[in-house]
Design a protein around this motif. Structure first.
Motif, PDB file in Angstrom:
ATOM      1  N   LYS A  21       5.016  -4.626  26.144  1.00 36.49           N
ATOM      2  CA  LYS A  21       3.859  -4.805  25.261  1.00 36.49           C
ATOM      3  C   LYS A  21       3.656  -3.562  24.401  1.00 36.49           C
ATOM      4  O   LYS A  21       3.379  -3.652  23.203  1.00 36.49           O
ATOM      5  CB  LYS A  21       2.599  -5.042  26.097  1.00 36.49           C
ATOM      6  CG  LYS A  21       2.262  -6.501  26.243  1.00 36.49           C
ATOM      7  CD  LYS A  21       0.939  -6.672  26.943  1.00 36.49           C
ATOM      8  CE  LYS A  21       1.111  -7.627  28.106  1.00 36.49           C
ATOM      9  NZ  LYS A  21      -0.013  -7.598  29.037  1.00 36.49           N
ATOM     10  N   SER A  25       3.864  -3.025  20.317  1.00 36.80           N
ATOM     11  CA  SER A  25       2.607  -2.703  19.626  1.00 36.80           C
ATOM     12  C   SER A  25       2.847  -1.688  18.519  1.00 36.80           C
ATOM     13  O   SER A  25       3.836  -0.958  18.529  1.00 36.80           O
ATOM     14  CB  SER A  25       1.586  -2.154  20.622  1.00 36.80           C
ATOM     15  OG  SER A  25       1.950  -0.854  21.026  1.00 36.80           O
ATOM     16  N   LYS A  26       1.926  -1.694  17.569  1.00 38.08           N
ATOM     17  CA  LYS A  26       2.061  -0.744  16.457  1.00 38.08           C
ATOM     18  C   LYS A  26       1.627   0.632  16.921  1.00 38.08           C
ATOM     19  O   LYS A  26       0.594   0.758  17.585  1.00 38.08           O
ATOM     20  CB  LYS A  26       1.151  -1.183  15.308  1.00 38.08           C
ATOM     21  CG  LYS A  26       1.884  -2.014  14.273  1.00 38.08           C
ATOM     22  CD  LYS A  26       1.077  -2.089  13.000  1.00 38.08           C
ATOM     23  CE  LYS A  26       0.179  -3.300  13.052  1.00 38.08           C
ATOM     24  NZ  LYS A  26      -0.982  -3.312  12.234  1.00 38.08           N
ATOM     25  N   ASN A 149      -7.010  -0.562  24.282  1.00 39.15           N
ATOM     26  CA  ASN A 149      -6.441  -1.374  23.208  1.00 39.15           C
ATOM     27  C   ASN A 149      -5.813  -2.670  23.693  1.00 39.15           C
ATOM     28  O   ASN A 149      -4.810  -3.128  23.146  1.00 39.15           O
ATOM     29  CB  ASN A 149      -5.473  -0.562  22.341  1.00 39.15           C
ATOM     30  CG  ASN A 149      -4.674   0.424  23.151  1.00 39.15           C
ATOM     31  OD1 ASN A 149      -4.578   0.285  24.357  1.00 39.15           O
ATOM     32  ND2 ASN A 149      -4.089   1.404  22.512  1.00 39.15           N
ATOM     33  N   LEU A 151      -4.021  -3.560  26.184  1.00 38.70           N
ATOM     34  CA  LEU A 151      -2.660  -3.617  26.695  1.00 38.70           C
ATOM     35  C   LEU A 151      -2.562  -4.298  28.058  1.00 38.70           C
ATOM     36  O   LEU A 151      -1.490  -4.731  28.459  1.00 38.70           O
ATOM     37  CB  LEU A 151      -2.086  -2.200  26.822  1.00 38.70           C
ATOM     38  CG  LEU A 151      -1.690  -1.527  25.514  1.00 38.70           C
ATOM     39  CD1 LEU A 151      -1.325  -0.081  25.762  1.00 38.70           C
ATOM     40  CD2 LEU A 151      -0.528  -2.259  24.852  1.00 38.70           C
TER      41      LEU A 151
END
Ligand code: ADP
Ligand code: MG
Length: 153
Positions: A21, A25-26, A149, A151
């Motif tokens: 993940k 992710s950015k 965030n 996750l």
């Protein structure tokens, strides 16, 4: 999120899912930081092994007993470096500051995993994912992941 694992393998799979993940992710403005807490033998290193393997790190991850910090190159997209810190032997969080941890935290290409993070709390970036491992039984662990965030979803 709270998870329960019944073997080291299962803990590593949970960590691998999280790593994938993160890889997708950015990158944010700063490094992606994971603060691992839990007593000796809880499974912090085991967790990080699963995490690193999912990011195609070939070296065997062990607790950096004498070395406080180890760096592993990442070849996945925007991510440059996985940094493994073990604060077990650290007397003072300031010792980590003198190793240049602030520059490591500042680089958005870094993923930083810190064992015994409770010992260096004053230096942790505000935005970090907390991973708390409780030793329930011989092979059973409760793993609590609190992420700013999303996750852990
Ligand atoms: P720490 O880094 O927190 O001190 P380690 O990962 O080095 O802990 O050690 C955890 C030990 O517990 C290993 O020997 C591992 O095989 C064992 N273990 C048993 N069950 C589990 C589980 N469900 N998750 C993680 N480790 C487990
Ligand atoms: Mg360890």
């Amino acid at each position: 999120m709270i998870f329960k694992t019944v073997s080291p393998k299962e803990t590593q799979k949970l960590a691998a899912d999280l790593a994938r993940k993160v890889a997708k992710s950015k990158p944010q403005k700063h490094a992606c930081v994971f603060a691992l807490e839990g007593e000796l033998g809880a499974g912090k290193t085991t967790f990080i092994q699963g995490f690193a393997k999912a990011l195609k790190i070939k070296q065997k991850i062990t607790s950096p007993t004498f070395v406080l910090m180890r760096h592993y190159k990442l070849g996945t997209g925007n991510w440059k470096l996985l940094v493994h810190v073990d604060a077990f032997r650290l007397k003072d969080w300031r010792d980590l500051a003198s190793l240049g941890i602030k520059d490591i935290f500042a680089d958005p290409g870094n993923i930083v995993l810190i064992e015994w993070a409770e010992r260096v709390r004053p230096i942790l970036p505000k935005k970090h994912t907390k991973i708390h491992i409780d030793h329930l039984e011989k092979n059973t662990r409760k793993i609590t992941i609190i992420s700013p965030n999303g996750l852990s979803q």
